[in-house]
Design an enzyme around this catalytic site. Structure first.
Site, PDB file in Angstrom:
ATOM      1  N   LYS A 126      25.356 -25.372   1.617  1.00 35.62           N
ATOM      2  CA  LYS A 126      24.518 -25.977   0.980  1.00 35.62           C
ATOM      3  C   LYS A 126      23.526 -26.748   1.328  1.00 35.62           C
ATOM      4  O   LYS A 126      23.660 -27.500   2.737  1.00 35.62           O
ATOM      5  CB  LYS A 126      25.223 -26.601  -0.239  1.00 35.62           C
ATOM      6  CG  LYS A 126      25.699 -25.483  -1.426  1.00 35.62           C
ATOM      7  CD  LYS A 126      26.243 -25.875  -2.803  1.00 35.62           C
ATOM      8  CE  LYS A 126      26.727 -24.663  -3.591  1.00 35.62           C
ATOM      9  NZ  LYS A 126      26.936 -25.122  -4.976  1.00 35.62           N
ATOM     10  N   ARG A 146      34.710 -21.693  -2.557  1.00 37.05           N
ATOM     11  CA  ARG A 146      33.749 -20.604  -2.780  1.00 37.05           C
ATOM     12  C   ARG A 146      32.746 -20.436  -1.283  1.00 37.05           C
ATOM     13  O   ARG A 146      31.973 -21.498  -1.116  1.00 37.05           O
ATOM     14  CB  ARG A 146      33.043 -20.615  -3.938  1.00 37.05           C
ATOM     15  CG  ARG A 146      31.932 -19.493  -4.035  1.00 37.05           C
ATOM     16  CD  ARG A 146      31.229 -19.570  -5.579  1.00 37.05           C
ATOM     17  NE  ARG A 146      30.352 -18.480  -5.844  1.00 37.05           N
ATOM     18  CZ  ARG A 146      29.088 -18.381  -5.447  1.00 37.05           C
ATOM     19  NH1 ARG A 146      28.600 -19.190  -4.812  1.00 37.05           N
ATOM     20  NH2 ARG A 146      28.505 -17.453  -5.765  1.00 37.05           N
TER      21      ARG A 146
END
Length: 265
Positions: free
Chosen positions: A204, A239
């Site tokens: 991210k 995840r």
């Protein structure tokens, strides 16, 4: 939880696995590398992403779910739509991973309760095209915990079993980079909500900011470091775009935990 994005526009791997064949092959690879769950999604949730029609989302994900289940994978469906969740569960999915926590589709919680499958409720304030305008918090840890508690209570009231409910603080969703770090530092407070936690930090943007603007695929080592730290803190799941290095990191943490309990007999 290994990620399979059947999309043309996901922030890290958009277009890589858009065909059913490529997505199935990717899911099989992640399964072989040690994934406990394969998370199949057909709609990008990157900042600014536009929604896709429900029929297109169904077309993308259903063949992939069915084939990965047939291959022996436990599959979660990454969707905010009750219709997609219901169809994916009929195709064999075991868990619904809803980034909106039931806010995007008022039918979602009732459908999940009726299906009796697992459910991940993520902290969410709005769809991808507006979420970066919704990043103000008086106290990000306290506010996210309170908003997640509301999703927890609403999900339980809808009939979702407590042992099937997982919470996700939603790193990157209506969060500044600094807010993401605050939430990671406050995992104990989020765990105090009483449900298992899923953390989605892989590749991210806040990791790219930390690493002098590295591109998404150059953030994998930092992602693995966070997985190790999350495992140390007892997080239920992570995840991730890759699986083997994350599984290795979890194995190291687990072995050290055994040693602290008195060693392997």
């Amino acid at each position: 939880m290994g990620i399979v994005n059947v999309t043309p526009d996901s922030f890290s791997d958009g277009g890589d696995f858009l065909s059913a064949e490529a997505a199935i092959a990717r899911g099989r690879q992640l399964l072989a590398e040690g994934a406990d769950l394969i998370d199949v999604g057909g709609e990008s949730t990157r900042p600014g992403a536009a929604r896709v029609p429900v029929q297109e989302e169904l077309r993308r994900v259903l063949p992939v779910v069915a084939e990965l289940v047939a291959a022996g994978a436990a599959v979660s469906i990454d969707t905010t739509r009750a219709e997609v969740a219901k169809a994916a569960v009929a195709a064999g999915a075991d868990l619904v991973n809803d980034v909106s926590g039931g806010l995007a589709d008022p039918a979602m919680l009732d459908v999940v309760a009726e299906l009796g499958v697992g459910y991940v409720a993520m902290h969410w304030r709005g769809h991808s095209d507006v979420m970066q305008q919704l990043t103000h918090y008086d106290d990000v840890l306290r506010d996210v915990a309170a908003e997640l508690a509301q999703r927890r209570d609403t999900a339980l009231a809808a009939g979702i079993a407590p042992d099937r409910l997982v919470l996700d603080p939603g790193l990157g969703f209506a969060k500044t980079p600094d807010a993401n770090w605050t939430l990671l530092a406050g995992l104990d407070e989020l765990a105090a909500l009483g449900q298992p936690l899923l953390i989605g930090a892989s590749r991210k943007r806040f990791l790219g900011d930390l690493l002098d603007g590295r591109e998404p695929r150059q953030r994998d080592d930092a992602s693995v470091a966070l997985t190790a730290l999350c495992a140390e803190r007892g997080v239920w799941g992570v995840r991730t775009h890759t699986v083997r290095p994350h599984a290795d990191a979890v194995a190291v943490v687990a072995r050290l935990a055994e040693e602290r309990r008195g060693g392997v007999q």
